[in-house]
Write a protein that holds these residues in place. Structure first.
Motif, PDB file in Angstrom:
ATOM      1  N   ARG A  94       0.864  -1.171   0.000  1.00 43.95           N
ATOM      2  CA  ARG A  94       0.000   0.000   0.000  1.00 43.95           C
ATOM      3  C   ARG A  94       0.906   1.228   0.000  1.00 43.95           C
ATOM      4  O   ARG A  94       2.105   1.132  -0.236  1.00 43.95           O
ATOM      5  CB  ARG A  94      -0.930  -0.049   1.217  1.00 43.95           C
ATOM      6  N   ARG A 130      -5.697   2.333  -5.577  1.00 45.25           N
ATOM      7  CA  ARG A 130      -6.718   1.358  -5.991  1.00 45.25           C
ATOM      8  C   ARG A 130      -7.352   1.707  -7.333  1.00 45.25           C
ATOM      9  O   ARG A 130      -7.645   0.821  -8.134  1.00 45.25           O
ATOM     10  CB  ARG A 130      -7.810   1.258  -4.934  1.00 45.25           C
ATOM     11  N   PHE A 152     -10.385  -5.596  -3.174  1.00 44.08           N
ATOM     12  CA  PHE A 152      -9.220  -5.246  -2.376  1.00 44.08           C
ATOM     13  C   PHE A 152      -9.431  -5.667  -0.928  1.00 44.08           C
ATOM     14  O   PHE A 152     -10.500  -5.441  -0.368  1.00 44.08           O
ATOM     15  CB  PHE A 152      -8.976  -3.731  -2.419  1.00 44.08           C
TER      16      PHE A 152
END
Length: 118
Positions: free
Chosen positions: A36, A74, A91
Motif C-alpha cells: 500500500r 486502488r 481489495f
C-alpha cells in the motif's frame, strides 16, 4: 495466477496484464499482494523520513511509476486490470508484523533496510 510483490515492477503493466489475460483460462482468477502507500508502511516511511534530513532534496516520485508503491492507488490498479480484460478487483488489506531481518536482530534489519526499498 498469483503474484507476491512482483506486478508493481512491470515496465508496461497494460501489456503484461493483457498478455496474462490472454494466456489465462476464461474463468481464471488472479491474486496479487502489493504494498500500500508509503504512509501505510511505517517500516519504510520512518527510516526514510529520518534519513531525508541528512540528504539533498530528492525528486518527487512519479505517481504509479514502476516500483514498490506502484499499485498503492486502488483506482490505478482497477483501471489497469479492467482495461486488460480482467474483472474489477476486490481489495483486502493485509496487516501483519514485518521482520525484515527474519529474526536476525537489529543489525541485520539495518542492513536489509539499506538494500531494499527506497
Amino acid at each position: 495466477m498469483i503474484s507476491a510483490f512482483g506486478v508493481m515492477f512491470f515496465g508496461d503493466r497494460m501489456a503484461a496484464f493483457t498478455n496474462m489475460r490472454r494466456a489465462a483460462a476464461p474463468d481464471a482468477r488472479m491474486a496479487l499482494i502489493c504494498w500500500r502507500s508509503l504512509a501505510e508502511n511505517l517500516w519504510m516511511e520512518v527510516p526514510m523520513t529520518a534519513a531525508a534530513q541528512h540528504l539533498p532534496p530528492q525528486p518527487k516520485p512519479v505517481p504509479n511509476a514502476p516500483g514498490m508503491f506502484a499499485f498503492a492507488d486502488r483506482d490505478h490498479v482497477t483501471e489497469v486490470v479492467t482495461t486488460a480484460g480482467w474483472a474489477p478487483p476486490r481489495f483486502e488489506k493485509l496487516d501483519m508484523d514485518l521482520d525484515i531481518a527474519a529474526g536476525r536482530g537489529l543489525k541485520e534489519a539495518v542492513v536489509q533496510s539499506t538494500q531494499i526499498g527506497a
